[in-house]
Design a protein around this motif. Structure first.
Motif, PDB file in Angstrom:
ATOM      1  N   LEU A 138       0.826  -1.207   0.000  1.00 24.14           N
ATOM      2  CA  LEU A 138       0.000   0.000   0.000  1.00 24.14           C
ATOM      3  C   LEU A 138       0.864   1.262   0.000  1.00 24.14           C
ATOM      4  CD1 LEU A 138      -2.700  -1.094   2.631  1.00 24.14           C
ATOM      5  CD2 LEU A 138      -2.884  -1.157   0.142  1.00 24.14           C
ATOM      6  N   TYR A 139       1.910   1.254   0.796  1.00 26.28           N
ATOM      7  CA  TYR A 139       2.793   2.425   0.892  1.00 26.28           C
ATOM      8  C   TYR A 139       3.482   2.687  -0.452  1.00 26.28           C
ATOM      9  CZ  TYR A 139       6.551   5.470   2.547  1.00 26.28           C
ATOM     10  OH  TYR A 139       7.416   6.517   2.724  1.00 26.28           O
TER      11      TYR A 139
ATOM     12  N   MET B 181      -2.811 -11.024  -4.447  1.00 29.84           N
ATOM     13  CA  MET B 181      -3.102 -10.093  -3.356  1.00 29.84           C
ATOM     14  C   MET B 181      -2.647  -8.676  -3.685  1.00 29.84           C
ATOM     15  SD  MET B 181      -2.065 -10.365   0.680  1.00 29.84           S
ATOM     16  CE  MET B 181      -0.295 -10.305   0.375  1.00 29.84           C
ATOM     17  N   LYS B 182      -1.439  -8.549  -4.240  1.00 31.64           N
ATOM     18  CA  LYS B 182      -0.922  -7.221  -4.574  1.00 31.64           C
ATOM     19  C   LYS B 182      -1.839  -6.509  -5.549  1.00 31.64           C
ATOM     20  CE  LYS B 182       3.127  -4.817  -6.415  1.00 31.64           C
ATOM     21  NZ  LYS B 182       4.502  -4.963  -6.961  1.00 31.64           N
ATOM     22  N   GLY B 183      -2.281  -7.223  -6.590  1.00 29.72           N
ATOM     23  CA  GLY B 183      -3.163  -6.618  -7.575  1.00 29.72           C
ATOM     24  C   GLY B 183      -4.489  -6.173  -6.985  1.00 29.72           C
ATOM     25  N   HIS B 184      -5.063  -7.003  -6.106  1.00 32.67           N
ATOM     26  CA  HIS B 184      -6.344  -6.660  -5.472  1.00 32.67           C
ATOM     27  C   HIS B 184      -6.200  -5.414  -4.590  1.00 32.67           C
ATOM     28  CE1 HIS B 184      -8.193 -10.071  -7.164  1.00 32.67           C
ATOM     29  NE2 HIS B 184      -7.748 -10.989  -6.313  1.00 32.67           N
ATOM     30  N   LEU B 185      -5.111  -5.362  -3.812  1.00 32.85           N
ATOM     31  CA  LEU B 185      -4.904  -4.217  -2.924  1.00 32.85           C
ATOM     32  C   LEU B 185      -4.714  -2.936  -3.736  1.00 32.85           C
ATOM     33  CD1 LEU B 185      -2.499  -5.787  -0.262  1.00 32.85           C
ATOM     34  CD2 LEU B 185      -4.843  -5.017   0.133  1.00 32.85           C
ATOM     35  N   GLU B 186      -3.902  -3.018  -4.788  1.00 35.40           N
ATOM     36  CA  GLU B 186      -3.637  -1.826  -5.591  1.00 35.40           C
ATOM     37  C   GLU B 186      -4.885  -1.375  -6.351  1.00 35.40           C
ATOM     38  OE1 GLU B 186       1.153  -2.301  -6.399  1.00 35.40           O
ATOM     39  OE2 GLU B 186      -0.263  -2.907  -7.964  1.00 35.40           O
ATOM     40  N   ALA B 187      -5.704  -2.336  -6.805  1.00 33.08           N
ATOM     41  CA  ALA B 187      -6.948  -1.964  -7.487  1.00 33.08           C
ATOM     42  C   ALA B 187      -7.897  -1.248  -6.531  1.00 33.08           C
ATOM     43  CB  ALA B 187      -7.609  -3.219  -8.057  1.00 33.08           C
TER      44      ALA B 187
END
Length: 266
Positions: free
Chosen positions: A22-23, A97-103
C-alpha cells in the motif's frame, strides 16, 4: 513460547507486506492525504485487533463453570478454523493479493476518498491481528503460561521487523512464495493441534463419545506429560493415549485440508 513466536512472526510479516504494498503504491501515485489515511487505517486495524482481545478476556471474566468451558472450547475451534482458512486463502489468492490491494487503492484514490484508503489498510491489518489474537488466546488457554506467551509474541514481532528491514535493504533471502508455503504448512500443523485440544475437551465434557479409549498407549516411548512429549503435543497434537474419536477428528482434518488443497491446484 515457540508457537507464539512463530505465529506472530508469520502474521506480522504478512501484515508488513500488505503495508509495504500500500505504501509503495501511494508513493508512486500520490493522493491527497493518502499516506496519512494509510497510517490511520493501520492504527485502526491494530486497535480493532486489540479490542477483540479485550472483549475475549472480558467475556472470560464474566463466565464461569460450564459456560466458561464452552466459551474456551469454542475459541479453540474458531482459532483452528481461522488459521486453516487463512492458509488456504493465501494458497489460492496470495499471488493476486498485490493486484487486489492496488486496485482497491486506485478506486479509492479516483474517488478522492481518504476513508476508502484507510478502510483498505484497516481491514487488512485487522484481519491479520484478529487471527493472531484468537490463536494466542487459544495457546494461552491450553498452556496457561502468560509470561512465556508474551515473550514469544514480542520476539516474533521483533523477528518480523528484522525480516522486513532485511528485505527492504535488498537482502533477497526471503522469497514470499516459499515463505508463505512453508510457514503455511506449519500453521496447519498448529491448527490441527488446537483442533485436537478442542475435541479432547468435548470428549471430557461428555458431548462426544471416545468410541475406543485408548487406541494405543505409547507413553512408554514418549509420554505427552513430560518435557519432550508435552512440546510435541503443543506443536502437532500428539497424544500418547489417543481415543478413536480423537484420531478420527485428526485424520478427518488432514483429509479435508489435503482435499481442498488438491482442488486449489487444479
Amino acid at each position: 513460547m515457540g508457537n507464539a513466536l512463530f505465529v506472530v512472526w508469520r502474521e506480522s510479516v504478512e501484515a508488513m507486506l500488505v503495508i509495504g504494498i500500500l505504501y509503495a503504491w501511494l508513493k508512486r501515485n500520490p493522493a491527497p492525504g493518502g499516506l496519512r489515511a494509510l497510517w490511520i487505517g493501520v492504527g485502526s486495524g491494530v486497535g480493532l485487533a486489540l479490542l477483540l482481545g479485550w472483549a475475549m478476556l472480558a467475556a472470560q471474566d464474566e463466565l464461569s463453570g460450564q459456560a466458561l468451558e464452552w466459551f474456551q472450547t469454542a475459541i479453540l475451534f474458531v482459532a483452528a478454523g481461522l488459521i486453516t482458512q487463512m492458509v488456504l486463502w493465501m494458497a489460492r489468492h496470495g499471488r493476486h493479493m498485490k493486484g487486489h490491494l492496488e486496485a482497491g487503492l486506485a478506486r479509492a484514490a479516483d474517488q478522492g476518498s481518504w476513508i476508502g484508503i484507510a478502510s483498505i489498510s484497516a481491514l487488512a491489518i485487522a484481519r491479520e491481528g484478529a487471527e493472531t489474537v484468537i490463536f494466542l488466546y487459544g495457546l494461552g488457554m491450553e498452556h496457561g503460561d502468560g509470561s512465556a506467551l508474551a515473550i514469544g509474541a514480542l520476539a516474533g514481532f521483533a523477528l518480523a521487523l528484522l525480516t522486513a528491514w532485511a528485505t527492504s535493504r535488498g537482502l533477497r533471502f526471503l522469497d514470499p512464495r516459499h515463505f508463505f508455503k512453508i510457514t503455511g504448512a506449519l500453521l496447519l500443523v498448529f491448527a490441527a493441534a488446537l483442533l485436537v485440544a478442542g475435541v479432547e475437551r468435548l470428549i471430557g465434557m461428555g458431548w462426544l463419545p471416545p468410541l475406543l479409549d485408548p487406541v494405543w498407549d505409547s507413553s512408554g516411548l514418549l509420554d505427552d506429560t513430560n518435557a519432550g512429549g508435552s512440546l510435541l503435543a503443543t506443536l502437532v497434537g500428539y497424544r500418547a493415549q489417543p481415543s478413536l474419536m480423537l484420531l478420527l477428528a485428526y485424520l478427518g482434518y488432514w483429509g479435508s485440508v489435503l482435499f481442498v488443497k488438491s482442488r486449489l491446484h487444479r
